[in-house]
Design a protein around this motif. Structure first.
Motif, PDB file in Angstrom:
ATOM      1  N   ALA A 184       0.825  -1.214   0.000  1.00 44.10           N
ATOM      2  CA  ALA A 184       0.000   0.000   0.000  1.00 44.10           C
ATOM      3  C   ALA A 184       0.855   1.257   0.000  1.00 44.10           C
ATOM      4  CB  ALA A 184      -0.916   0.007   1.212  1.00 44.10           C
ATOM      5  N   ASP A 185       0.325   2.318  -0.596  1.00 46.68           N
ATOM      6  CA  ASP A 185       0.980   3.626  -0.575  1.00 46.68           C
ATOM      7  C   ASP A 185       0.906   4.195   0.842  1.00 46.68           C
ATOM      8  OD1 ASP A 185       1.934   6.190  -2.097  1.00 46.68           O
ATOM      9  OD2 ASP A 185       0.225   6.840  -0.873  1.00 46.68           O
ATOM     10  N   MET A 186       2.047   4.604   1.394  1.00 47.81           N
ATOM     11  CA  MET A 186       2.118   5.026   2.791  1.00 47.81           C
ATOM     12  C   MET A 186       1.295   6.283   3.071  1.00 47.81           C
ATOM     13  SD  MET A 186       3.956   2.750   4.254  1.00 47.81           S
ATOM     14  CE  MET A 186       5.216   1.510   3.894  1.00 47.81           C
ATOM     15  N   THR A 187       1.351   7.249   2.169  1.00 51.99           N
ATOM     16  CA  THR A 187       0.618   8.497   2.374  1.00 51.99           C
ATOM     17  C   THR A 187      -0.880   8.258   2.379  1.00 51.99           C
ATOM     18  OG1 THR A 187       2.398   9.760   1.308  1.00 51.99           O
ATOM     19  CG2 THR A 187       0.240  10.831   1.501  1.00 51.99           C
ATOM     20  N   GLN A 188      -1.358   7.488   1.409  1.00 56.55           N
ATOM     21  CA  GLN A 188      -2.775   7.185   1.333  1.00 56.55           C
ATOM     22  C   GLN A 188      -3.224   6.344   2.530  1.00 56.55           C
ATOM     23  OE1 GLN A 188      -4.989   8.414  -0.988  1.00 56.55           O
ATOM     24  NE2 GLN A 188      -6.476   7.539   0.447  1.00 56.55           N
ATOM     25  N   LEU A 189      -2.362   5.433   2.954  1.00 64.89           N
ATOM     26  CA  LEU A 189      -2.677   4.583   4.094  1.00 64.89           C
ATOM     27  C   LEU A 189      -2.855   5.423   5.360  1.00 64.89           C
ATOM     28  CD1 LEU A 189      -3.022   1.855   5.471  1.00 64.89           C
ATOM     29  CD2 LEU A 189      -0.527   1.655   5.578  1.00 64.89           C
ATOM     30  N   ALA A 190      -1.953   6.381   5.562  1.00 63.30           N
ATOM     31  CA  ALA A 190      -2.047   7.252   6.732  1.00 63.30           C
ATOM     32  C   ALA A 190      -3.366   8.022   6.729  1.00 63.30           C
ATOM     33  CB  ALA A 190      -0.869   8.220   6.754  1.00 63.30           C
ATOM     34  N   MET A 191      -3.776   8.521   5.571  1.00 60.65           N
ATOM     35  CA  MET A 191      -5.032   9.265   5.467  1.00 60.65           C
ATOM     36  C   MET A 191      -6.227   8.351   5.731  1.00 60.65           C
ATOM     37  SD  MET A 191      -4.274  11.667   2.133  1.00 60.65           S
ATOM     38  CE  MET A 191      -5.945  12.318   2.182  1.00 60.65           C
ATOM     39  N   ASP A 192      -6.190   7.137   5.188  1.00 57.10           N
ATOM     40  CA  ASP A 192      -7.297   6.191   5.365  1.00 57.10           C
ATOM     41  C   ASP A 192      -7.476   5.801   6.829  1.00 57.10           C
ATOM     42  OD1 ASP A 192      -7.731   6.239   2.656  1.00 57.10           O
ATOM     43  OD2 ASP A 192      -6.690   4.345   2.252  1.00 57.10           O
ATOM     44  N   LEU A 193      -6.383   5.825   7.587  1.00 54.02           N
ATOM     45  CA  LEU A 193      -6.444   5.446   8.992  1.00 54.02           C
ATOM     46  C   LEU A 193      -6.749   6.626   9.902  1.00 54.02           C
ATOM     47  CD1 LEU A 193      -3.461   2.929   9.184  1.00 54.02           C
ATOM     48  CD2 LEU A 193      -5.894   2.424   9.029  1.00 54.02           C
ATOM     49  N   GLY A 194      -7.021   7.790   9.308  1.00 48.56           N
ATOM     50  CA  GLY A 194      -7.460   8.938  10.091  1.00 48.56           C
ATOM     51  C   GLY A 194      -6.361   9.875  10.547  1.00 48.56           C
ATOM     52  N   TYR A 195      -5.164   9.744   9.990  1.00 51.69           N
ATOM     53  CA  TYR A 195      -4.058  10.615  10.393  1.00 51.69           C
ATOM     54  C   TYR A 195      -4.018  11.855   9.498  1.00 51.69           C
ATOM     55  CZ  TYR A 195      -2.220   6.945  13.418  1.00 51.69           C
ATOM     56  OH  TYR A 195      -2.079   6.020  14.414  1.00 51.69           O
ATOM     57  N   PHE A 196      -3.576  12.973  10.089  1.00 45.92           N
ATOM     58  CA  PHE A 196      -3.473  14.207   9.337  1.00 45.92           C
ATOM     59  C   PHE A 196      -2.293  14.177   8.365  1.00 45.92           C
ATOM     60  CE2 PHE A 196      -5.765  15.676  13.183  1.00 45.92           C
ATOM     61  CZ  PHE A 196      -6.885  16.193  12.552  1.00 45.92           C
ATOM     62  N   ASP A 197      -1.263  13.438   8.729  1.00 40.75           N
ATOM     63  CA  ASP A 197      -0.107  13.351   7.848  1.00 40.75           C
ATOM     64  C   ASP A 197       0.631  12.038   8.099  1.00 40.75           C
ATOM     65  OD1 ASP A 197       1.720  13.726  10.111  1.00 40.75           O
ATOM     66  OD2 ASP A 197       1.162  15.839  10.032  1.00 40.75           O
ATOM     67  N   GLN A 198       1.555  11.737   7.220  1.00 39.03           N
ATOM     68  CA  GLN A 198       2.290  10.476   7.297  1.00 39.03           C
ATOM     69  C   GLN A 198       3.217  10.430   8.504  1.00 39.03           C
ATOM     70  OE1 GLN A 198       4.207   9.405   3.623  1.00 39.03           O
ATOM     71  NE2 GLN A 198       5.392   7.743   4.549  1.00 39.03           N
ATOM     72  N   ALA A 199       3.706  11.596   8.931  1.00 44.49           N
ATOM     73  CA  ALA A 199       4.649  11.642  10.051  1.00 44.49           C
ATOM     74  C   ALA A 199       4.017  11.117  11.342  1.00 44.49           C
ATOM     75  CB  ALA A 199       5.156  13.065  10.247  1.00 44.49           C
ATOM     76  N   HIS A 200       2.768  11.546  11.606  1.00 43.36           N
ATOM     77  CA  HIS A 200       2.096  11.080  12.817  1.00 43.36           C
ATOM     78  C   HIS A 200       1.795   9.580  12.750  1.00 43.36           C
ATOM     79  CE1 HIS A 200       1.408  15.417  13.471  1.00 43.36           C
ATOM     80  NE2 HIS A 200       1.307  15.081  14.744  1.00 43.36           N
ATOM     81  N   PHE A 201       1.413   9.124  11.567  1.00 43.67           N
ATOM     82  CA  PHE A 201       1.174   7.693  11.386  1.00 43.67           C
ATOM     83  C   PHE A 201       2.455   6.899  11.616  1.00 43.67           C
ATOM     84  CE2 PHE A 201       1.546   4.259   8.108  1.00 43.67           C
ATOM     85  CZ  PHE A 201       0.839   3.294   8.812  1.00 43.67           C
ATOM     86  N   SER A 202       3.549   7.390  11.051  1.00 46.03           N
ATOM     87  CA  SER A 202       4.834   6.705  11.193  1.00 46.03           C
ATOM     88  C   SER A 202       5.258   6.636  12.662  1.00 46.03           C
ATOM     89  CB  SER A 202       5.909   7.420  10.370  1.00 46.03           C
ATOM     90  OG  SER A 202       7.161   6.755  10.482  1.00 46.03           O
ATOM     91  N   LYS A 203       5.003   7.721  13.406  1.00 43.09           N
ATOM     92  CA  LYS A 203       5.364   7.758  14.827  1.00 43.09           C
ATOM     93  C   LYS A 203       4.582   6.709  15.615  1.00 43.09           C
ATOM     94  CE  LYS A 203       5.397  10.839  18.858  1.00 43.09           C
ATOM     95  NZ  LYS A 203       5.080  12.210  19.341  1.00 43.09           N
ATOM     96  N   ASP A 204       3.266   6.632  15.388  1.00 47.16           N
ATOM     97  CA  ASP A 204       2.430   5.661  16.096  1.00 47.16           C
ATOM     98  C   ASP A 204       2.773   4.238  15.683  1.00 47.16           C
ATOM     99  OD1 ASP A 204       1.160   7.631  17.496  1.00 47.16           O
ATOM    100  OD2 ASP A 204      -0.715   7.539  16.347  1.00 47.16           O
ATOM    101  N   PHE A 205       3.038   4.043  14.405  1.00 49.82           N
ATOM    102  CA  PHE A 205       3.386   2.708  13.901  1.00 49.82           C
ATOM    103  C   PHE A 205       4.681   2.223  14.543  1.00 49.82           C
ATOM    104  CE2 PHE A 205       5.084  -0.445  11.029  1.00 49.82           C
ATOM    105  CZ  PHE A 205       3.969  -1.118  10.551  1.00 49.82           C
TER     106      PHE A 205
END
Length: 221
Positions: A184-205
């Motif tokens: 999956a595309d990381m940017t799109q995945l972050a948005m689909d999971l409710g994150y404002f940006d990829q950085a916050h998703f990456s931090k939680d992941f």
């Protein structure tokens, strides 16, 4: 759950929100929810009998919020009236799996109180989280169930051991792992999971898995 441990290897687990009761010769224990990824080293040969309680169900054995067990490993005898050495001998002397299940069920039923409808309701809430990827915030649960955010937080702390926000993120991380493995595309995945940006998703992941989404994807190529 029954399995044999053989060749030594690490087993990584992103735990579901339930308390585990584990029986093994000389080392039985109760394990609360682990808030981060756990790594268990499996080695040699042996037998383990494990019980994973559905979310909230272990609450009846605890005289305090289940959150007191989060990230903790405690003695079984702290919560059940038994001589653990004698029980282990009896349990592992049995050859038949069904017989093992019966003796463990008898132990668990000793202190079982009356049915608690709050446990059922909380499992409905968690099922909604599991099967609806659109739920990415606690406010979504408030809207779905008509329960205040404060009440949900209190119930989750008392019965489950972690916050509703933690449960939402944990199941979205389970989905993220599966989708990353599919490329999956990381940017799109972050948005689909409710994150404002990829950085916050990456931090939680990384907090949950121990490595960034890109590192995880690279290791699974």
């Amino acid at each position: 759950m029954f399995y044999l441990r053989q060749a030594r290897h690490p087993q990584e687990v992103l735990q579901h929100p339930g308390v585990n009761v584990v029986f093994q010769p000389g080392n039985s224990y109760i394990c609360g929810i682990e808030s981060r990824k756990s790594v268990n080293i499996l080695q040699d040969q042996g037998q383990i009998v494990g019980v994973l309680f559905r979310p909230g169900a272990f609450h009846c054995y605890v005289q305090a919020p289940v959150s007191t067990l989060t990230d903790q490993v405690v003695n079984i005898s702290d919560y059940f009236n038994l001589d653990i050495n004698t029980f282990e001998e009896q349990l592992f002397a049995l050859k038949n799996k069904e017989e093992k299940i019966v003796i463990v069920e008898q132990l668990l039923q000793q202190s079982m109180p009356e049915h608690d409808k709050t446990v059922d309701l909380l499992n409905e809430v968690i099922d909604k989280i599991v099967y609806n990827a659109d739920i990415t915030k606690v406010e979504h649960l408030v809207d779905q169930f008509g329960i205040s955010k404060r009440t949900l937080q209190r119930w989750f702390n008392q019965y489950i051991g972690v916050s509703p926000k933690w449960v939402i993120r944990r199941y979205r991380m389970h989905e993220a792992i599966e989708l990353i493995e599919r490329g999956a595309d990381m940017t799109q995945l972050a948005m689909d999971l409710g994150y404002f940006d990829q950085a916050h998703f990456s931090k939680d992941f990384k907090a949950a898995i121990g490595k960034s989404p890109k590192q995880y994807a690279k290791n699974n190529d």
